[in-house]
Enzyme design. Structure first.
Site, PDB file in Angstrom:
ATOM      1  CG  ASP A  26      -4.631   8.254   7.598  1.00 31.12           C
ATOM      2  OD1 ASP A  26      -3.478   7.828   7.825  1.00 31.12           O
ATOM      3  OD2 ASP A  26      -5.504   7.548   7.069  1.00 31.12           O
ATOM      4  CG  ASP A  27      -0.406   7.047   8.652  1.00 33.49           C
ATOM      5  OD1 ASP A  27      -1.144   6.269   9.262  1.00 33.49           O
ATOM      6  OD2 ASP A  27      -0.183   6.946   7.430  1.00 33.49           O
ATOM      7  CB  SER A  58      -5.180   5.240  10.617  1.00 33.63           C
ATOM      8  OG  SER A  58      -3.951   5.478  10.026  1.00 33.63           O
ATOM      9  CG  ASN A 137      -2.461   5.468   4.758  1.00 28.63           C
ATOM     10  OD1 ASN A 137      -2.840   6.295   5.576  1.00 28.63           O
ATOM     11  ND2 ASN A 137      -2.688   4.177   4.881  1.00 28.63           N
ATOM     12  CB  SER A 170      -1.716   3.937   0.253  1.00 29.47           C
ATOM     13  OG  SER A 170      -2.793   4.816   0.494  1.00 29.47           O
TER      14      SER A 170
END
Ligand SMILES: *[C@@H]1O[C@H](CO)[C@@H](O)[C@H](O)[C@H]1NC(C)=O
Ligand SMILES: *[C@@H]1O[C@H](CO)[C@@H](O)[C@H](O)[C@H]1NC(C)=O
Ligand SMILES: *[C@@H]1O[C@H](CO)[C@@H](O)[C@H](O)[C@H]1NC(C)=O
Ligand SMILES: *[C@@H]1O[C@H](CO)[C@@H](O)[C@H](O)[C@H]1NC(C)=O
Length: 329
Positions: A26-27, A58, A137, A170
């Site tokens: 998502d970054d 994010s 993440n 993550s």
């Protein structure tokens, strides 16, 4: 002769393990963690396809959107792709690295519904994904309080919905860094490099255990993995131990806000929440992810989740009895 024999054996072993991995996050496609992981998985012999959002997504959870125009209205993350450029595309020198103007969940769909069946099929390549990896993440995603908020998790459970084994990773390095600033695969203290090597270790272990079976994790099951501070973030922690955990439990929390009367404004701050400590399913003796990351030295949490969000039979009966008059009318 001895040398030649062992080299040949090594080649066979490496080929047997070579799998097809779809990598997202998502970054954004230009962030350091995902690029480091792409190169390390590739070095381990896998066929890797990095397909991720062009911008920082994010906190978008499982939100799903498609590019609505053929070109970008604004610059992508770090200005790496400029406004006016196509809404999807790949690195000029590597067509295994793609961006799309979409969310993490829709990036997974974009790979499966466009990149493989159109772009690669036209080149005569038939791609079958063995595993979907999301992340690592930038920042941890612990407990259902963040599981549901994280875009990295959104990509992961969207892949699990579709029947793919998927793992969300993550890291504790929360700086949103551009790979052109921070990627250094030779730097043994660079957190993104350490995390990438840990991803390879876990993924290879899963494939080794899978053996001749057609899939690794059971249908509808995924993993949520959180890494502690390593390398430059904590030089005494470079090879964290793996600890099997559960999503709910002690110290589990979610996003929260506080009102500041003086400034008449709100501050984002996570807090622990009572229902996040329940144990309805799984092994209740396992420690929570939050306990392992927050209160244990140098350890990585590994939780398994399923996308069967239904309640247990006992709770189901309790709820039906509450609503019985509606159901029997
Ligand atoms: C692609 O490979 C899969 C699995 O090996 C197979 O089921 C499918 O028929 C193949 N598709 C094409 C277009 O060759
Ligand atoms: C955070 O990332 C940005 C973008 O890559 C970079 O310029 C900056 O130096 C990084 N900061 C730290 C503290 O690493
Ligand atoms: C760094 O890691 C060590 C264990 O390797 C741990 O005892 C220490 O608390 C960690 N420091 C920080 C700031 O997290
Ligand atoms: C509330 O806002 C004021 C004014 O901006 C600030 O000085 C104060 O530190 C804030 N309080 C908290 C608890 O954040």
């Amino acid at each position: 002769m001895q040398f030649k024999t062992s080299l040949a054996l090594f080649t066979i072993a490496a080929t047997a393990l070579a799998k097809t991995i779809l990598l997202s996050n998502d970054d954004g496609w230009a962030s350091t963690n995902i690029r480091a992981t792409y190169y390390q998985l590739k070095s381990a012999g896998h066929d890797v396809y990095l397909v991720a959002p062009v911008s920082q997504r994010s906190g978008w959870g499982g939100e799903f959107d498609e590019p609505t125009s053929p070109t970008l209205d604004t610059d992508g993350e770090f200005g790496y792709v400029k406004a006016g450029a196509p809404s999807w595309g790949h690195e000029i020198d590597d067509d295994h690295i793609w961006y799309v103007n979409g969310t993490p969940a829709s990036s997974v769909a974009f790979a499966l519904k466009y990149v493989f069946p159109y772009y690669f099929a036209e080149k005569g390549e038939n791609i079958t994904v063995d595993l979907v990896v999301a992340g690592p993440n930038e920042g941890t995603n612990m407990s259902p309080g963040f599981f549901t908020a994280s875009g990295t998790m959104g990509a992961t459970y969207n892949a699990v919905y579709r029947g793919y084994p998927a793992i969300s990773f993550s890291g504790s390095n929360s700086n949103n860094s551009f790979f052109k600033d921070s990627l250094d695969l030779e730097d043994k203290l660079e957190p993104s490099t350490i995390y990438a090597n840990l991803v390879v270790e876990m993924v290879n272990q899963l494939f080794e255990s899978q053996g001749e079976n057609t899939r690794t994790l059971p249908l509808g099951v995924g993993l949520n993995v959180n890494f502690p501070a390593v390398g430059y973030l904590n030089e005494t922690c470079n090879s964290p131990q793996w600890v099997y955990t559960r999503l709910t439990g002690e110290y589990a929390g979610g996003a929260d806000m506080y009102y500041n009367e003086t400034s008449n404004s709100f501050v984002w701050k996570p807090s622990t929440m009572s229902a996040l400590s329940v144990c309805y399913n799984g092994d209740c003796s396992l420690p929570s992810e939050n306990l392992i990351l927050g209160y244990t030295d140098c350890a990585t949490s590994v939780s398994a989740f399923s996308i069967d969000y239904d309640v247990t039979l006992g709770m189901s009966n309790e709820v039906t009895s509450l609503l019985q008059p509606l159901f029997s009318s």
